[in-house]
Write an enzyme that holds these catalytic residues in place. Structure first.
Site: not given
Length: 370
Positions: A71, A316
């Protein structure tokens, strides 16, 4: 050692058994390059196109699906539209301050490349300030970015309303739908929509960008011109097939998954009555519960509760050492940010797991605060 209870479904999801089965043939006997002209290659190419149609089935009808490696790559590809718009005298990019780093940091990087990048504030509930957005947009705006479901706090932004505002200003609309794809309704009027395989019980290493008809994007990766001449590189039929089947299962199980996860969330909220929910109580995805309890040291809590896999924020950014920019944007104090946890409920969790996890977390919290 017992397997921990997994409540980190915003970070990633387990691979659905049906997805594994769909991928396996393309990892063994059907190994052809989908860009080869012979029969083995054409067979692989056909599998890729089946997957493309399966992914497109959950997206608006007037656009195309471009497969990417993630993504994050899809979002970077989408930002290329700003370069195109710059040729029309538009050099402003506006994104919500609580966006995932894939959007937020990319927007800030564009700010070092001659663009006017703006971070739009949110309220205590995590929802964008629409008046601030309206005052920001104008004839210079090229691209507006808004997340459908926030990955840290689960807040659902009014993307359709934001899209209308962006279009009235003549700008394009990018929606990061990674956490919402297959779970909540996809905005029908956005121009660019990014998604990821491993958030919907599919494989890691594949994402996609949906692009509305009529929008041209400059290539992000140059080379052989594969994937519609925009994203060079050999596609993996196995990964594409996995994403396609994962999307199809989400469509087929939509109501079943929604009901199940809502039940898990309701039970969890009843078990964490001493905690405060971060973000909107109502405009949120039920599978994300971000809560805090003042005085807790979450690093210690996570160390003490080895029997539950949960998060203190975005996976992340977990190694960056930076405090959560999402919680900071809500106006939380540093101590409140450090006392917050995120629980993510998914298709394969049970009520019993939620109850056991709550008992372990609450007991560890009580021990720490006593």
């Amino acid at each position: 050692m017992m397997k921990p209870i997994y409540l980190d479904n915003q970070a990633t999801t387990p691979l659905a058994p049906e997805v594994f089965d769909a991928m396996l043939p393309w990892l063994k006997d059907n190994f052809g390059n989908p860009h080869s002209p012979h029969v083995i290659g054409r067979r692989a190419a056909a599998a890729v196109e089946v997957a493309r149609d399966q992914v497109a089935g959950l997206l608006p009808k007037n656009g195309r699906v471009i497969f990417t490696g993630s993504a994050t790559e899809a979002i970077n590809l989408a930002f290329g539209s700003a370069r195109t718009m710059a040729g029309q005298g538009r050099d402003q990019i506006a994104v919500i301050d609580t966006e995932h780093a894939a959007v937020r940091d990319t927007a800030l990087w564009y700010g070092t490349q001659g663009f006017d990048s703006r971070l739009l504030p949110v309220g205590r509930d995590g929802l964008v300030d629409l008046e601030e957005l309206a005052s920001c947009l104008g004839s210079k705006t090229a691209l507006v970015g808004a997340m459908l479901v926030n990955n840290e706090i689960g807040v659902i932004q009014p993307v359709e309303q934001i899209t209308d505002m962006a279009h009235r200003a003549g700008a394009l609309m990018l929606c990061d739908a990674v956490q919402g794809f297959g779970r909540v309704d996809i905005p029908q009027h956005a121009d660019l929509i990014a998604l990821s395989g491993h958030k919907i019980y599919g494989p890691k290493g594949i994402g996609a960008l949906w692009v509305r008809d009529g929008i041209d994007l400059p290539p992000l990766i140059h080379g052989g011109g594969q994937e519609q001449g925009i994203r060079s590189g050999t596609l993996s039929p196995a990964l594409c097939a996995g994403l396609g089947v994962a999307a199809q299962i989400c469509a087929e199980r939509h109501q079943q998954d929604k009901t199940h996860i809502a039940g898990l969330a309701t039970r969890a909220q009843s078990l964490f009555g001493d905690w405060t929910v971060n973000g909107s109580l109502h405009q949120r995805y039920a599978g994300n519960l971000n809560i805090r309890r003042d005085g807790l040291d979450i690093a210690r809590l996570m160390s003490d509760v080895r029997g539950v896999a949960f998060s203190a924020g975005s996976a992340c950014a977990s190694g960056s050492g930076r405090p959560s920019h999402v919680l900071a944007a809500l106006g939380l104090e540093p101590a409140q940010i450090k006392s917050s946890i995120r629980l993510g409920f998914g298709r394969y969790n049970s009520i019993e797991e939620v109850e056991q996890a709550a008992q372990l977390i609450n007991q560890a919290a009580e021990n720490q605060l006593s």
